[in-house]
Design a protein around this motif. Structure first.
Motif, PDB file in Angstrom:
ATOM      1  N   UNK A   1      -6.129 -29.347 -36.451  1.00  0.00           N
ATOM      2  CA  UNK A   1      -6.526 -30.362 -37.436  1.00  0.00           C
ATOM      3  C   UNK A   1      -8.038 -30.370 -37.621  1.00  0.00           C
ATOM      4  N   UNK A   2      -8.770 -30.305 -36.513  1.00  0.00           N
ATOM      5  CA  UNK A   2     -10.224 -30.274 -36.601  1.00  0.00           C
ATOM      6  C   UNK A   2     -10.739 -29.068 -37.369  1.00  0.00           C
ATOM      7  N   UNK A   3     -10.149 -27.891 -37.120  1.00  0.00           N
ATOM      8  CA  UNK A   3     -10.593 -26.675 -37.799  1.00  0.00           C
ATOM      9  C   UNK A   3     -10.260 -26.691 -39.289  1.00  0.00           C
ATOM     10  N   UNK A   4      -9.030 -27.084 -39.620  1.00  0.00           N
ATOM     11  CA  UNK A   4      -8.596 -27.052 -41.021  1.00  0.00           C
ATOM     12  C   UNK A   4      -9.366 -28.067 -41.870  1.00  0.00           C
ATOM     13  N   UNK A   5      -9.628 -29.250 -41.337  1.00  0.00           N
ATOM     14  CA  UNK A   5     -10.329 -30.264 -42.113  1.00  0.00           C
ATOM     15  C   UNK A   5     -11.803 -29.947 -42.294  1.00  0.00           C
ATOM     16  N   UNK A   6     -12.335 -28.987 -41.527  1.00  0.00           N
ATOM     17  CA  UNK A   6     -13.730 -28.574 -41.694  1.00  0.00           C
ATOM     18  C   UNK A   6     -13.881 -27.443 -42.709  1.00  0.00           C
ATOM     19  N   UNK A   7     -12.755 -26.892 -43.210  1.00  0.00           N
ATOM     20  CA  UNK A   7     -12.848 -25.883 -44.250  1.00  0.00           C
ATOM     21  C   UNK A   7     -13.345 -26.528 -45.551  1.00  0.00           C
ATOM     22  N   UNK A   8     -14.136 -25.812 -46.334  1.00  0.00           N
ATOM     23  CA  UNK A   8     -14.574 -26.364 -47.623  1.00  0.00           C
ATOM     24  C   UNK A   8     -13.461 -26.269 -48.666  1.00  0.00           C
ATOM     25  N   UNK A   9     -13.309 -27.331 -49.445  1.00  0.00           N
ATOM     26  CA  UNK A   9     -12.346 -27.358 -50.549  1.00  0.00           C
ATOM     27  C   UNK A   9     -13.169 -27.527 -51.825  1.00  0.00           C
ATOM     28  N   UNK A  10     -13.503 -26.404 -52.462  1.00  0.00           N
ATOM     29  CA  UNK A  10     -14.535 -26.392 -53.493  1.00  0.00           C
ATOM     30  C   UNK A  10     -14.050 -26.860 -54.863  1.00  0.00           C
ATOM     31  N   UNK A  11     -12.835 -26.546 -55.218  1.00  0.00           N
ATOM     32  CA  UNK A  11     -12.387 -26.882 -56.576  1.00  0.00           C
ATOM     33  C   UNK A  11     -11.204 -27.840 -56.536  1.00  0.00           C
ATOM     34  N   UNK A  12     -10.022 -27.321 -56.740  1.00  0.00           N
ATOM     35  CA  UNK A  12      -8.846 -28.184 -56.809  1.00  0.00           C
ATOM     36  C   UNK A  12      -8.453 -28.722 -55.441  1.00  0.00           C
ATOM     37  N   UNK A  13      -8.084 -29.982 -55.415  1.00  0.00           N
ATOM     38  CA  UNK A  13      -7.545 -30.600 -54.205  1.00  0.00           C
ATOM     39  C   UNK A  13      -6.066 -30.947 -54.393  1.00  0.00           C
ATOM     40  N   UNK A  14      -5.428 -30.276 -55.324  1.00  0.00           N
ATOM     41  CA  UNK A  14      -4.013 -30.509 -55.613  1.00  0.00           C
ATOM     42  C   UNK A  14      -3.166 -29.668 -54.672  1.00  0.00           C
ATOM     43  N   UNK A  15      -2.365 -30.325 -53.833  1.00  0.00           N
ATOM     44  CA  UNK A  15      -1.498 -29.647 -52.863  1.00  0.00           C
ATOM     45  C   UNK A  15      -0.080 -29.618 -53.430  1.00  0.00           C
ATOM     46  N   UNK A  16       0.403 -28.431 -53.760  1.00  0.00           N
ATOM     47  CA  UNK A  16       1.757 -28.302 -54.305  1.00  0.00           C
ATOM     48  C   UNK A  16       2.759 -28.315 -53.157  1.00  0.00           C
ATOM     49  N   UNK A  17       2.878 -29.469 -52.557  1.00  0.00           N
ATOM     50  CA  UNK A  17       3.769 -29.674 -51.413  1.00  0.00           C
ATOM     51  C   UNK A  17       4.092 -31.168 -51.340  1.00  0.00           C
ATOM     52  N   UNK A  18       5.008 -31.550 -50.435  1.00  0.00           N
ATOM     53  CA  UNK A  18       5.315 -32.975 -50.322  1.00  0.00           C
ATOM     54  C   UNK A  18       4.660 -33.626 -49.105  1.00  0.00           C
ATOM     55  N   UNK A  19       3.890 -32.849 -48.328  1.00  0.00           N
ATOM     56  CA  UNK A  19       3.065 -33.431 -47.273  1.00  0.00           C
ATOM     57  C   UNK A  19       1.933 -32.462 -46.953  1.00  0.00           C
TER      58      UNK A  19
ATOM     59  N   UNK B   1      -5.472 -23.692 -49.911  1.00  0.00           N
ATOM     60  CA  UNK B   1      -6.301 -24.436 -50.857  1.00  0.00           C
ATOM     61  C   UNK B   1      -7.795 -24.230 -50.608  1.00  0.00           C
ATOM     62  N   UNK B   2      -8.161 -23.824 -49.391  1.00  0.00           N
ATOM     63  CA  UNK B   2      -9.573 -23.677 -49.037  1.00  0.00           C
ATOM     64  C   UNK B   2     -10.205 -22.498 -49.769  1.00  0.00           C
ATOM     65  N   UNK B   3     -11.498 -22.662 -50.104  1.00  0.00           N
ATOM     66  CA  UNK B   3     -12.213 -21.576 -50.785  1.00  0.00           C
ATOM     67  C   UNK B   3     -13.017 -20.730 -49.797  1.00  0.00           C
ATOM     68  N   UNK B   4     -12.861 -20.969 -48.510  1.00  0.00           N
ATOM     69  CA  UNK B   4     -13.565 -20.186 -47.486  1.00  0.00           C
ATOM     70  C   UNK B   4     -12.713 -18.992 -47.065  1.00  0.00           C
ATOM     71  N   UNK B   5     -13.328 -18.065 -46.366  1.00  0.00           N
ATOM     72  CA  UNK B   5     -12.612 -16.922 -45.795  1.00  0.00           C
ATOM     73  C   UNK B   5     -11.908 -17.397 -44.522  1.00  0.00           C
ATOM     74  N   UNK B   6     -10.588 -17.488 -44.588  1.00  0.00           N
ATOM     75  CA  UNK B   6      -9.808 -18.028 -43.457  1.00  0.00           C
ATOM     76  C   UNK B   6      -9.053 -16.948 -42.701  1.00  0.00           C
ATOM     77  N   UNK B   7      -9.424 -15.677 -42.906  1.00  0.00           N
ATOM     78  CA  UNK B   7      -8.668 -14.578 -42.295  1.00  0.00           C
ATOM     79  C   UNK B   7      -8.706 -14.639 -40.768  1.00  0.00           C
ATOM     80  N   UNK B   8      -9.870 -14.970 -40.187  1.00  0.00           N
ATOM     81  CA  UNK B   8      -9.970 -15.071 -38.727  1.00  0.00           C
ATOM     82  C   UNK B   8      -9.110 -16.215 -38.211  1.00  0.00           C
ATOM     83  N   UNK B   9      -9.135 -17.322 -38.938  1.00  0.00           N
ATOM     84  CA  UNK B   9      -8.312 -18.474 -38.523  1.00  0.00           C
ATOM     85  C   UNK B   9      -6.832 -18.117 -38.604  1.00  0.00           C
TER      86      UNK B   9
END
Length: 313
Positions: free
Chosen positions: A160-178, A187-195
């Motif tokens: 939770x700590x790692x994911x919430x620190x990712x930058x969300x640069x444009x859309x914050x629309x989550x096509x999910x129900x939670x 949704x993050x605009x960062x490079x998350x390949x290592x994560x």
């Protein structure tokens, strides 16, 4: 108001499960019914285990924790889906999304470990009955349950700590129900390949290893059952094991398929369908498969109803 116009704030937008149609209203009504049934049967299971001395054993102690996890898991997600459908608002605050993500990861991780612990308990019960009280004492069962909660909490806190620190640069629309981890990572605009590679390692710890333990336990159980002389006992054991394995596969299968794929392979419709299995379906089936098909539980339920009826008289 369109979701795209709402992304200027720090809130996320959950598109949810349902659209405004007649068929969605039927599905919504069904979801509400399933939610009520799931809460009722799991709370009843905890009540029976707490009240009946015959159920004060390590196996039912672990089952009570499973029921509590199922209550927490479905209560973390479905009430928000219901509220969004009724209000028409699909926004969820940053803190609310983080809380939902943390609780979801906590319940998923803890339940994976707990199901493995329960399979080991059944293995000792059937394959080594004379050594059961030594190998699975009350203290051991408490340590197993506490270990599942502790490891699950540590895992959920880190992710939770790692994911919430990712930058969300444009859309914050989550096509999910939670607020589920793969949906947020996508949704993050960062490079998350290592994560994502870290998530793969995490999936081995929480999915592949526990599932391997469960399969190994049931193989040993079935081999022991085949040596039984009573055909009725073999039939009952096969029936029980097959039902348990169906529920386990319904839980682990979609969970593994969701969390062990690269984010580029995720599609919203597929992720929603898979998530329904381990967030809604299995919490509903667990009490039925693991508990209410058991003679001890049925006897405890009859005793509870009898005592309640006599008290009213």
């Amino acid at each position: 108001m369109r979701p795209d116009n709402l992304t200027a704030s720090t809130d996320f937008i959950l598109l949810g499960l349902f659209s405004a149609s007649h068929s969605s209203l039927v599905s919504f009504s069904f979801l509400v019914g399933v939610f009520i049934v799931t809460l009722t049967e799991n709370m009843l299971m905890i009540l029976l285990i707490h009240r009946d001395p015959c159920l004060h054993t390590p196996m039912y102690f672990l089952l009570s924790h499973l029921s509590f996890m199922d209550i927490m898991h479905i209560s973390n997600i479905v009430p928000k889906v219901i509220a969004d459908f009724l209000s028409g608002s699909r926004a969820i605050s940053f803190a609310g999304c983080g809380t939902q993500l943390f609780l979801s990861l906590l319940m998923l991780g803890s339940e994976c470990l707990l199901l493995a612990a329960m399979s080991c308990d059944r293995y000792v019960t059937i394959c080594h009955p004379l050594r059961y009280l030594v190998l699975v004492s009350e203290r051991v069962s408490v340590l197993l349950a506490a270990g599942c909660w502790l490891v699950g909490t540590l895992n959920a806190t880190i992710h939770t700590g790692l994911v919430l620190h990712f930058p969300y640069c444009s859309s914050r629309v989550i096509d999910h129900y939670f607020c589920e981890l793969p949906a947020l990572v996508k949704l993050s605009c960062a490079d998350t390949s290592r994560y994502e590679r870290g998530v793969d390692v995490n999936a081995i710890i929480f999915l592949l290893i526990p599932l391997s333990m469960i399969c190994a336990s049931y193989v040993q159980i079935l081999l022991t059952v085949l040596q039984m002389k009573s055909s009725e006992a073999r039939k009952k054991a096969f029936s029980t094991c097959s039902f348990h394995m169906v529920v386990v596969l319904m839980y682990y299968g979609p969970f593994m398929f969701t969390y062990m794929r690269p984010k580029s392979y995720h599609t919203p419709g597929q992720d929603k369908l898979l998530a329904i299995f381990y967030t809604i379906v299995t919490p509903t089936l667990n009490p039925i498969i693991y508990s209410f098909r058991n003679k001890d539980v049925l006897t405890a339920m009859k005793n509870l109803l009898r005592s309640s009826f006599l008290y009213k008289k």
